[in-house]
Design an enzyme around this catalytic site. Structure first.
Site, PDB file in Angstrom:
ATOM      1  N   VAL A  70      14.512  13.740-102.289  1.00  0.00           N
ATOM      2  CA  VAL A  70      15.694  13.590-101.432  1.00  0.00           C
ATOM      3  C   VAL A  70      16.457  14.913-101.400  1.00  0.00           C
ATOM      4  O   VAL A  70      16.647  15.561-102.432  1.00  0.00           O
ATOM      5  CB  VAL A  70      16.593  12.437-101.937  1.00  0.00           C
ATOM      6  CG1 VAL A  70      17.817  12.276-101.037  1.00  0.00           C
ATOM      7  CG2 VAL A  70      15.804  11.130-101.984  1.00  0.00           C
ATOM      8  N   ASP A 175      14.477  -2.979-107.705  1.00  0.00           N
ATOM      9  CA  ASP A 175      14.725  -1.788-108.531  1.00  0.00           C
ATOM     10  C   ASP A 175      16.224  -1.511-108.629  1.00  0.00           C
ATOM     11  O   ASP A 175      16.677  -0.379-108.452  1.00  0.00           O
ATOM     12  CB  ASP A 175      13.960  -0.591-107.954  1.00  0.00           C
ATOM     13  CG  ASP A 175      13.745   0.519-108.990  1.00  0.00           C
ATOM     14  OD1 ASP A 175      13.968   0.270-110.196  1.00  0.00           O
ATOM     15  OD2 ASP A 175      13.369   1.633-108.592  1.00  0.00           O
TER      16      ASP A 175
HETATM   17  P1  ADP Z   1      13.356   7.300-105.056  1.00  0.00           P
HETATM   18  O1  ADP Z   1      12.492   6.267-104.427  1.00  0.00           O
HETATM   19  O2  ADP Z   1      12.648   8.589-105.247  1.00  0.00           O
HETATM   20  O3  ADP Z   1      14.039   6.797-106.306  1.00  0.00           O
HETATM   21  P2  ADP Z   1      15.967   7.095-103.778  1.00  0.00           P
HETATM   22  O4  ADP Z   1      16.107   6.557-102.415  1.00  0.00           O
HETATM   23  O5  ADP Z   1      16.397   6.215-104.898  1.00  0.00           O
HETATM   24  O6  ADP Z   1      14.487   7.619-103.971  1.00  0.00           O
HETATM   25  O7  ADP Z   1      16.792   8.429-103.894  1.00  0.00           O
HETATM   26  C1  ADP Z   1      16.744   9.236-105.065  1.00  0.00           C
HETATM   27  C2  ADP Z   1      18.113   9.836-105.348  1.00  0.00           C
HETATM   28  O8  ADP Z   1      18.560  10.605-104.237  1.00  0.00           O
HETATM   29  C3  ADP Z   1      19.214   8.797-105.559  1.00  0.00           C
HETATM   30  O9  ADP Z   1      19.262   8.361-106.894  1.00  0.00           O
HETATM   31  C4  ADP Z   1      20.444   9.566-105.159  1.00  0.00           C
HETATM   32  O10 ADP Z   1      20.886  10.369-106.219  1.00  0.00           O
HETATM   33  C5  ADP Z   1      19.940  10.456-104.044  1.00  0.00           C
HETATM   34  N1  ADP Z   1      20.198   9.829-102.734  1.00  0.00           N
HETATM   35  C6  ADP Z   1      19.404   8.978-102.061  1.00  0.00           C
HETATM   36  N2  ADP Z   1      19.944   8.598-100.893  1.00  0.00           N
HETATM   37  C7  ADP Z   1      21.152   9.212-100.835  1.00  0.00           C
HETATM   38  C8  ADP Z   1      22.218   9.226 -99.883  1.00  0.00           C
HETATM   39  N3  ADP Z   1      22.141   8.549 -98.732  1.00  0.00           N
HETATM   40  N4  ADP Z   1      23.308   9.968-100.164  1.00  0.00           N
HETATM   41  C9  ADP Z   1      23.387  10.687-101.298  1.00  0.00           C
HETATM   42  N5  ADP Z   1      22.424  10.725-102.219  1.00  0.00           N
HETATM   43  C10 ADP Z   1      21.314  10.006-102.012  1.00  0.00           C
HETATM   44 MG    MG Z   2      15.522   5.364-106.606  1.00  0.00          MG
END
Ligand code: ADP
Ligand code: MG
Ligand code: ZN
Length: 540
Positions: A70, A175
């Site tokens: 991300v 999760d």
């Molecule tokens: P993964 O499947 O790799 O865990 P996530 O969707 O949980 O992916 O995103 C990983 C991290 O990225 C999150 O824990 C957060 O810190 C950051 N993140 C994800 N989406 C956002 C968002 N919309 N705004 C800010 N940070 C985000």
């Molecule tokens: Mg995640």
């Protein structure tokens, strides 16, 4: 239903291709602070999806998991306003249906009630980038040390609101944990993210989750059948055979083929089978080599086919016979993070509901009340189950397991702990509590997380789980391990003395709600809708 905006030059001021400048037209001042590795990743992403560079200036990498990275990016809108976005780049080997399902969860359920929404999605070949509004958020560890009880109340309320919304859409997140629930304390904003492991309930409103579900059902049906036909004589079966009838009655057509892995198909790292088989091999090898220090060893049958009609007599003993070793193992959805997994997930119950998210929310609540994170730190399911037993009671766990057709036994009983005493002790506010004199005896009940009473241990035989501890030595090691897990491995939030008072006045309602979230029986566990009505939230 929210729809994706079209990503076009009508809404953005375009960057000149290849010229990576931020909104003010200057080179990003912070770019030199990025590590070479991150810079390279950003470059690679621009190369993989060139259209990104016309719209976005990627500033940093903010998250990296097994299945995605991300990034924080900015873009200048036509109005001149610069907006921040989170770009989630899914690893190219992700299965297309899985990606589409994640996106559909965000578009259908997202954008309201603390569920993250989605703005755009870009794809080039097998590279998919989901563009979301960016929510700057606090680290959970920092929160633990600074949150007041009222903040915790609001945090939980907002998490439950997000859960009510997704459960209303028939989405099981699978999760739930702090890193997937973003919180900005200053703005009082919250967002549930990461539908990468989501599954659908039988009547989910997310069409693509039905595809995922159908595939899972087929698998659990197969596995249940194999378990029933292998002639196990231990308890299992009412629930499993009921589930079997249900499944075959539903007979949903497969809409689209789906690879036979659980979590995010096509990616072995988090896929259950691979992870399991590897750890099992290690554990089995350890066992063969003699008693191991890690008494939470799960002992597993080989993957070879078990001869049918064989029964055995190792039930309730502390060994596993060769018949049990050769039993086929049961596969049930298991994605998520061990310390947050509900008991029915840890015990591989094939029929799982949205109640599994409620358990995880309970674990988050437990962290907030005790100021310990992670609360349960387990590298595998059986250690996680042993840790749950030390808090919720071994007898209670065994009883709940029976309800979903699993036999668990443990060598030594662990009493159920009083949640208030536990949390106050871990937070360090116990002696300040009004109830200090009346709870002296309860305080003693915590003795087994300080290492005197053995913790349960379990071995997994599909429908049978037996706890075994072979020597006093092992018992003590295990007790020490659990002590570590609960008391030392987790970081304690440092409460200021002014906050101590605040935390002494935690009402019984908080622990009542916690107790209902951490109900070992998924059928009676509180739902998000009911939890929001709980008197603990009165006045919000
Ligand atoms: P993964 O499947 O790799 O865990 P996530 O969707 O949980 O992916 O995103 C990983 C991290 O990225 C999150 O824990 C957060 O810190 C950051 N993140 C994800 N989406 C956002 C968002 N919309 N705004 C800010 N940070 C985000
Ligand atoms: Mg995640
Ligand atoms: Zn046996």
């Amino acid at each position: 239903m929210a729809t994706l905006e079209s990503l076009s030059k009508d809404s953005f001021n375009l960057h000149q291709n290849g010229q990576l400048k931020n909104d003010s037209g200057k080179e990003n001042k912070d770019s030199h602070k990025l590590s070479t590795e991150i810079k390279m990743d950003i470059e690679k992403l621009y190369e993989a999806v060139p259209r990104l560079s016309s719209f976005f200036f990627i500033e940093d990498k903010i998250g990296e998991g097994t299945f995605s990275s991300v990034y924080l990016a900015t873009a200048q809108l036509k109005s001149g306003k610069v907006e921040k976005f989170a770009l989630k780049h899914l690893i190219p080997t992700s299965h297309p249906v899985r990606i589409a399902a994640e996106l559909q969860c965000l578009t259908v359920a997202g954008g309201e009630d603390n569920v993250m929404g989605v703005k755009y999605c870009l794809r080039k070949d097998d590279h998919v980038v989901i563009v979301m509004p960016y929510l700057e958020h606090d680290s959970f560890l920092d929160l633990l040390s600074s949150m007041k009880l009222d903040d915790v109340r609001e945090y939980m309320y907002n998490l439950l609101k997000a859960l009510r919304r997704i459960h209303h859409f028939g989405i099981i997140h699978r999760d739930i944990k702090p890193s997937n629930f973003l919180y900005n304390g200053c703005l009082k904003k919250y967002a549930l993210v990461d539908f990468g492991l989501a599954q659908g309930t039988p009547n989910t409103k997310i069409e693509l989750l039905k595809v995922v579900r159908t595939e899972d059902q087929q698998k659990s049906c197969l596995k249940t059948k194999s378990a029933t036909s292998s002639g196990i004589k231990h308890p299992p079966s009412q629930t499993t055979s009921k589930a079997l009838v249900q499944h075959s009655a539903e007979k949903q057509p497969i809409k689209r083929p789906w690879p036979p892995t659980q979590a995010k198909p096509g990616k072995p790292a988090r896929s259950i089978k691979t992870a399991d088989i590897t750890s099992r091999k290690i554990l089995v090898a350890k066992r063969k080599a003699g008693p191991s220090k890690n008494t939470s060893s799960c002992l597993i049958r080989k993957s070879s086919v078990c001869p049918s009609n064989l029964t055995c007599d190792c039930y309730t003993t502390d060994r596993i016979c060769s018949v049990c070793f050769s039993r086929r193992h049961q596969v049930a959805p298991r994605a998520g993070t061990p310390g947050f997994r509900a008991p029915e997930v840890l015990m591989k119950c094939p029929h799982q509901t949205s109640a599994i998210d409620m358990w995880s929310a309970g674990v988050v609540f437990l962290s907030l009340l005790s100021a310990r994170y992670p609360f349960f730190k387990a590298s595998d399911d059986l250690t996680a189950l042993a840790q749950i037993m030390t808090i919720r009671g071994s007898k209670e766990t065994v009883q709940a397991a029976k309800l979903f057709g699993k036999a668990v036994s443990c060598s030594k009983e662990c009493p159920k702990l009083d949640l208030r005493t536990l949390c106050e002790r871990l937070r360090g506010t116990h002696c300040f509590s009004k109830r200090k004199s009346s709870q002296k005896s309860e305080l003693m009940d915590c003795s087994h997380i300080s290492g005197t009473v053995p913790a349960p241990d379990a071995k997994d035989e599909g429908t049978k789980q037996t706890a075994s501890l072979s020597s006093i030595q092992e018992v003590q090691n295990q007790a020490r391990k659990v002590t570590q897990d609960v008391e030392w491995n987790s970081v304690k939030g440092k409460a200021k003395s002014s906050d101590v008072k605040n935390w002494c006045a935690v009402s019984d309602l908080a622990y009542d709600l916690l107790d209902k979230l951490l109900d070992l029986n998924p059928a009676t566990r509180i739902t998000a809708e009911m939890a929001l009505e709980h008197p603990f939230f009165e006045g919000i």
